[in-house]
Design a protein around this motif. Sequence first.
Motif, PDB file in Angstrom:
ATOM      1  N   ARG A 346     -12.768  -7.706 -31.882  1.00  0.00           N
ATOM      2  CA  ARG A 346     -14.009  -8.444 -31.608  1.00  0.00           C
ATOM      3  C   ARG A 346     -14.242  -9.483 -32.721  1.00  0.00           C
ATOM      4  NH1 ARG A 346     -18.834  -7.790 -28.855  1.00  0.00           N
ATOM      5  NH2 ARG A 346     -18.185  -5.840 -27.905  1.00  0.00           N
ATOM      6  N   HIS A 350     -14.483 -13.679 -32.501  1.00  0.00           N
ATOM      7  CA  HIS A 350     -15.586 -14.462 -33.067  1.00  0.00           C
ATOM      8  C   HIS A 350     -15.073 -15.483 -34.089  1.00  0.00           C
ATOM      9  CE1 HIS A 350     -18.561 -11.039 -31.911  1.00  0.00           C
ATOM     10  NE2 HIS A 350     -18.360 -11.887 -30.926  1.00  0.00           N
ATOM     11  N   ARG A 354     -14.948 -17.963 -30.267  1.00  0.00           N
ATOM     12  CA  ARG A 354     -15.202 -17.599 -28.869  1.00  0.00           C
ATOM     13  C   ARG A 354     -16.186 -16.444 -28.814  1.00  0.00           C
ATOM     14  NH1 ARG A 354      -8.900 -17.414 -26.839  1.00  0.00           N
ATOM     15  NH2 ARG A 354      -8.264 -19.407 -27.757  1.00  0.00           N
ATOM     16  N   SER A 355     -16.682 -16.163 -27.608  1.00  0.00           N
ATOM     17  CA  SER A 355     -17.666 -15.078 -27.466  1.00  0.00           C
ATOM     18  C   SER A 355     -17.094 -13.952 -26.619  1.00  0.00           C
ATOM     19  CB  SER A 355     -18.947 -15.603 -26.820  1.00  0.00           C
ATOM     20  OG  SER A 355     -18.656 -16.123 -25.541  1.00  0.00           O
ATOM     21  N   VAL A 356     -17.710 -12.771 -26.726  1.00  0.00           N
ATOM     22  CA  VAL A 356     -17.295 -11.595 -25.962  1.00  0.00           C
ATOM     23  C   VAL A 356     -18.489 -11.075 -25.181  1.00  0.00           C
ATOM     24  CG1 VAL A 356     -16.255  -9.297 -26.077  1.00  0.00           C
ATOM     25  CG2 VAL A 356     -15.741 -10.965 -27.844  1.00  0.00           C
TER      26      VAL A 356
END
Length: 371
Positions: A346, A350, A354-356
């Motif tokens: 994760r 980041h 980018r996002s999750v």
Amino acid sequence: MQIDRLLDTVVNQNASDLHLTVGRRPTVRLNGRLRDLQTKVIDPDDMVGLMKAITPERNQQELQEVGGTDFGFAYGDRARFRVSVFRQKGNLALVLRQIPYKLLTFDQIGLPEICKELIRRPQGMFLVTGPTGSGKTTSLATMIDYVNTNLDRHIVTMEDPIEYYHNHKMSIVNQREVGNDVPSFAEALRRVLRSDPDCILVGEMRDLETIEAAIRAAETGHLVFATLHTNGAAKTIDRVIDAFPVSQQNQVRVQLSTALIAILSQQLLAREDTPGRVAAYEFLMVTPAIANLIRDGKTFRIDSFIQTGKKFGMQLLDDHLWSLYSSGKISAEEMIDKSKNPSTLRDKVHQAGRSVGRTEWDVAEEASQSS
């Protein structure tokens, strides 16, 4: 409701599983996701009819006696199915797993190339591990087919039930079905050494007796393929050792350090770029340094040795997941849910800007914190 029409749908849509349970429409698993079929909701009478249409008498008897049964059957020349029938809330339920007739190649399923060299060895143990539905059977079938095509060997498989059928090619392939040809894996392993085998496939190492017999076969000059429901190479070694009484564990470490040649640990993920699924692998090849770690009970150090063993073709699961994500084959959420260290990956997402989205791992984390 006709079973043939349901099976046609599974084959035509290339679904992996068909779920039949009372009070719900027939449901297929497509690319890892459950999808209801647009038919009527199944009632108890439908279930009995569907079960009787495909279940042999012997298995119907077992269902009556113990409340569940497993078997395989061929659906014409289009596919094979592995079937689990069981009782729930007083009614029947069926799950049918589609087994393609066509054996896949190393390239098609992305198996590490180094495996081709390892499975030419005359003896040792090659373990394929992962959760249920991660493609272990398909990987093993591909390896057995490679041996069958390229080497003259006597291959004996022990399966429950037989899924992929192998024709005799350069090798002789004898496939024994547990419950049909032989009562148990342990009994099959006891008998197999008298049949002049070169390669032995153990469909599942379920108990101590089977694990013990498989290690003994690998030590006595046979190439043994086997599966375990474990995640990761280091955990697999611990699982095998922990199956033995404490008084035997040191001896087993020594045996494993010499008998084990490789562990392939895998996960199956939904693809993001095209319909379908892709496998992610963790691969351990037992080098002299790793054999020493196993012998000394230092399996916690294995992951760092895998990381530095890339020249041997080794890789960690999370490294392969990251490469699949980076090339756009899987989503960030899928990568994190299947990883061994979700928080690390994760952070990498980041850091890449980018996002999750919300993942299954987030839900589990929240639940553990609230309890």
